[in-house]
Design a protein around this motif. Sequence first.
Motif: not given
Length: 91
Positions: A4-9, A76-77
């Motif tokens: 549903l979304f990206m985790l990023g770093k 997650t930001e």
Amino acid sequence: MAHLFMLGKIALTQGVNKLVNGDHSLLHPFLMLHVKGQWGDLSEDDKQANDEALNQTGGRLLSAYNLPQGKIWIVTEADRSSSTVLLPSEY
């Protein structure tokens, strides 16, 4: 179910690293639950807040999971640039 979304770093705290004894593969199933919106051991209000952040407000996302070794949180930001895996005591 798709992500549903990206985790990023992804960052792990020292406490989490110690909890899993450096075996980061133990965290993979929980990261996958997080990106699929399966928020784990949260109150219904917190789960609803996550759903609203995901679909409307764009806020931070929080999941809580119980590993055999102890509880972890994944945050997650809001901008989806990074996610941190931490112990509740490290917040």
